[in-house]
Design a protein around this motif. Structure first.
Motif: not given
Length: 356
Positions: A22-36, A1-11
Motif C-alpha cells: 500500500s505504501h508503494h501503490y500510494a506513492r505511484e498513484l500520487a505520481r500519476l496525479g491522484a490525491e492519496v 488518475m489526475t485529480g482522483a481521490r484515493v484512500l488506502f486502509l492498510s495494515h
C-alpha cells in the motif's frame, strides 16, 4: 488518475521498519496525479501498555496527518482499544484529521479497519487481500468486506482462491519492486562478499531451523538476518548475525554487500499465499535467491531463483545459488518486469474500468 481521490486502509504504517504494497501503490498513484490518503491500523493504549508496539515506534509516528515528499497524506490514528473494538470509525477519523471523507476509490487490505462507515466513503470499494485468513476474527471481517466490495485485487493466486467463488471483478497483482532504489550499478563480481542475507518479519512464517542448518553446513559463510524482535527458536552458530530492523532507505546498501538473498519460509499455512516483496528486491539488488517453494515462488534458475521443497533439498538450492556469478545480472533484468510503477498503472486501469 489526475485529480482522483484515493484512500488506502492498510495494515502497516509508513514509520516503522517495513514497507508494504500500500505504501508503494500510494506513492505511484500520487505520481500519476491522484490525491492519496493512507490510513493504517490505529495504535491503541493497550498496544502501548503491553509493549506490543514499542515506545520507540510510538514516538516515531506522527500524531497528526503527515504529508510525505510524494504528496501522500499518512494518518495513524490513536485509540484506547485495539481494532475492531471501541468506538473508532474510519469516517470519523478522517473528518477529525481535516480530510473530506469522500473518495473516488477506497482500497482496504486490513480487515480490522472495516466498520459500517467504510462503504459510504466511495462508490468504488476494492478489497485488496494480502494474506490468508483461514478462520478467526479477520476471516469474519473479510466476509463482511466481500459482501460490500465492488471488486477484489489480491496479491497472489492462492489468496484469491482462498476467498471462494466470487461474482465480483477480480485481479491478481503480485508485489513488486522500487527498481531505482535497489539497482546497483556495480558489476564487478569481486565486490560481493560471500554473505547470505534475509530481511523481513521474524515470526511464525520464518524458519529458524533452516537458517541454523545452512549456517552449520557452511561455517565459512556469513548469514545476516535483519528484522525486528528477533527471537531464534534454536541456538545459532557464530556465523549467523542478527542485526535487528534496518530502515528501508538502508536496505539497498545491506543487500549490495551480499551474494544470496534468503526466503526461508516455514511450513506455516499462511506462507502458501504470500507474495514476498523481498523476492524482487533481492533480484533488483543483484542477489541470487534461495526460497522454499510455494505456489507463488517457483524455481527460475535463469533468473537466479533457486527453490527447495524440503530440508533435504535446501542445501542443494543454496549451493547452486552460491555458484552463480555475482552480481546476478539476469535477476536484475527479471526484476525490471515487476516495478511498482507498472503495477500501479495496472491497478489504475482496473480502477478506471470499475468507475465506467
Amino acid at each position: 488518475m489526475t485529480g482522483a481521490r484515493v484512500l488506502f486502509l492498510s495494515h502497516t504504517h509508513l514509520f516503522g521498519a517495513f514497507r508494504v504494497g500500500s505504501h508503494h501503490y500510494a506513492r505511484e498513484l500520487a505520481r500519476l496525479g491522484a490525491e492519496v490518503v493512507h490510513l493504517s491500523t490505529p495504535i491503541s493504549v493497550a498496544h502501548r501498555i503491553t509493549g506490543r508496539v514499542p515506545k520507540t515506534v510510538v514516538d516515531s509516528v506522527p500524531r497528526h496527518p503527515f504529508r510525505d515528499d510524494d504528496g501522500v497524506t499518512h494518518i495513524v490514528p490513536r485509540t484506547v482499544l485495539p481494532r475492531p473494538w471501541g468506538a473508532f470509525r474510519v469516517a470519523r477519523a478522517l473528518t477529525r484529521a481535516g480530510i473530506e471523507a469522500r473518495f473516488d476509490a477506497v482500497l482496504i487490505d486490513q480487515p480490522l479497519l472495516w466498520d459500517d462507515t467504510v462503504r459510504g466513503l466511495s462508490d468504488t470499494l476494492v478489497y485488496r487481500p494480502t494474506d490468508l485468513y483461514p478462520d478467526g476474527l479477520k476471516r469474519a471481517l473479510q466476509e463482511r468486506i466481500l459482501a460490500s466490495a465492488d471488486a477484489v485485487v489480491a496479491t497472489s493466486g492462492a489468496v484469491l482462491r482462498d476467498l471462494g467463488h466470487l461474482t465480483l471483478p477480480s485481479l491478481v497483482i503480485e508485489n513488486g519492486v522500487d527498481l531505482d532504489a535497489f539497482t546497483d550499478a556495480t558489476t564487478d563480481a569481486e565486490t560481493r562478499p560471500t554473505v547470505c542475507v534475509y530481511v523481513g518479519a521474524l515470526d511464525a512464517r520464518f524458519d529458524w531451523q533452516q537458517v541454523r542448518t545452512w549456517a552449520t553446513a557452511h561455517p565459512d559463510i556469513r548469514f545476516t538476518v535483519a528484522g525486528p524482535h528477533a527471537a531464534p527458536h534454536t541456538a545459532l552458530p557464530d556465523n549467523v548475525e542478527l542485526i535487528g530492523p534496518v530502515p528501508y532507505a538502508d536496505l539497498p546498501r545491506l543487500l549490495h554487500g551480499a551474494r544470496v538473498g534468503l526466503l526461508p519460509l516455514s511450513d506455516d499455512p499462511s506462507n502458501e499465499g504470500r507474495s514476498p516483496m523481498k523476492l524482487y528486491e533481492y533480484l533488483a539488488a543483484g542477489l541470487a535467491v534461495v526460497s522454499r517453494a510455494t505456489p507463488g515462488i517457483r524455481a527460475d534458475t535463469e533468473a537466479g531463483i533457486h527453490t527447495y521443497d524440503s530440508p533435504e533439498t535446501a542445501d542443494a538450492a543454496l549451493t547452486s545459488a552460491l555458484r552463480r556469478p555475482s552480481p546476478n545480472l539476469a535477476g536484475r533484468r527479471a526484476a525490471e518486469n515487476h516495478t511498482w510503477a507498472a503495477k500501479a498503472g495496472e491497478l489504475a486501469t482496473f480502477l478506471a474500468g470499475l468507475a465506467d
